[in-house]
Scaffold this motif. Structure first.
Motif: not given
Length: 326
Positions: A1-8, A77-85, A298-300, A304-307
């Motif tokens: 999964m990776g970090d769920p708030s990132g582009i994973g 939440s996309a782009g907002e890292p959360n320590a609870l994850a 996190f910034d993208i 819809g732009v992550a490759r």
């Protein structure tokens, strides 16, 4: 999964949508299913998701993305890292390692994590590589030395020291560490990449490889003797070479793997020569692990732009390595 708030989640969904077009090997995702559903909605993607337990992934994969649910929820939440994850992130890595080690899966591919999110929750490792080595050691009952490799179409590069500050590299670099790193690299190049006699180029630490000791003595006192030891073991190792002349086209044609003394010395040329299709591989483990060569971005995330190129390359390489090593 990776970090769920990132582009994973973004690149996982994209890779699944391209499964037929690219003839990808079948895979399942260890994740919070709701994270993937939410991200698919945010991105406007039609990706059916099926939660699975012990079902055969092959029977599900063609019609839906197979997801093995985590015990821990992963608020995201996309782009907002959360320590609870953090607990879910670590659980996904740990369970994937256990499943691969015991043969439930053939290989594992890790999406990017943000170490800062994990450190705040007590994660005691510099990154994926070190955590997986510790878990592999627990499972196998023997010491494991992990070796990071960045593998792309134009260059395979290995750093001897990994996630440490530049200040500490001269104190950490030893003859024994170089020998062990190169031995593991050579062995995995044979068993997992199919090279009978891998050619290994070893860099110096200092500018101009120390220039006969005028810019540092590590090449004379540490790196050079380690190369002599490796050659005595029958390993085709040359060096120490000036790092600034190791990576042009003609130089790369003379070796199969470049072993460098520190993180950026190896990773900068690897990523410069193939950012979108280079894969992070952990050598020395009793199972196959690959990863995209980029971070959480996190910034993208969710835009819809992550490759997915590097993740797709990581999936392909995991399949190839584990098929060869089976």
């Amino acid at each position: 999964m990776g970090d769920p708030s990132g582009i994973g989640p973004d690149i996982t969904l994209d890779a699944y949508l391209k499964r037929r077009e690219l003839a990808l090997p079948k895979f399942a995702v260890l994740a919070d299913p709701q994270v993937l559903r939410d991200r698919a909605t945010l991105l406007g993607l039609d990706v059916p998701i099926k939660e699975i337990g012990n079902e055969d992934v092959a029977s599900v994969f063609d019609e839906a993305l197979p997801v093995i649910p985590l015990r821990n929820s992963a608020p995201a939440s996309a782009g907002e890292p959360n320590a609870l994850a953090a607990a879910a992130i670590v659980e996904a890595i740990d369970r994937a390692a256990c499943m691969t080690f015991c043969g439930v899966a053939r290989a594992m591919v890790t999406n990017p994590i943000a170490k800062s999110v994990l450190y705040g929750e007590g994660f005691a490792f510099p990154g994926h590589t070190e955590f997986l080595a510790a878990r592999a050691s627990d499972m196998s009952g023997r010491p494991i030395t992990p070796v990071m490799m960045l593998a792309g179409p134009k260059l395979k590069a290995v750093p001897v020291t990994i996630h440490i500050a530049l200040l500490h590299i001269p104190k950490t670099l030893t003859r024994a560490l170089i020998v062990e790193t190169v031995k593991i690299t050579a062995d995995d190049m044979k068993t997992r990449f199919g090279l009978t006699e891998p050619r290994i180029a070893i860099s110096g630490l200092n500018p101009h490889a120390g220039e006969s000791g005028t810019m540092g003595r590590e090449e004379i006192e540490i790196i050079g003797p380690a190369i002599v030891d490796l050659q005595a073991l029958g390993i085709d190792a040359v060096g120490p070479l000036p790092a600034d002349t190791m990576f042009h086209d003609a130089a790369r044609a003379r070796y199969d793997v470049a072993v460098c003394m520190y993180h950026d010395q190896a990773l900068i040329p690897a990523k410069a020569l193939g950012f979108d299709d280079t894969v992070n591989v952990t050598l020395g483990l009793p199972f196959v692990r690959t990863s995209p060569d980029h971070g959480t971005a996190f910034d993208i995330a969710g835009k819809g732009v992550a490759r997915a190129d590097s993740l797709i390359a990581a999936i392909r390489m995991a399949d190839d390595m584990s098929s060869r090593h089976a």
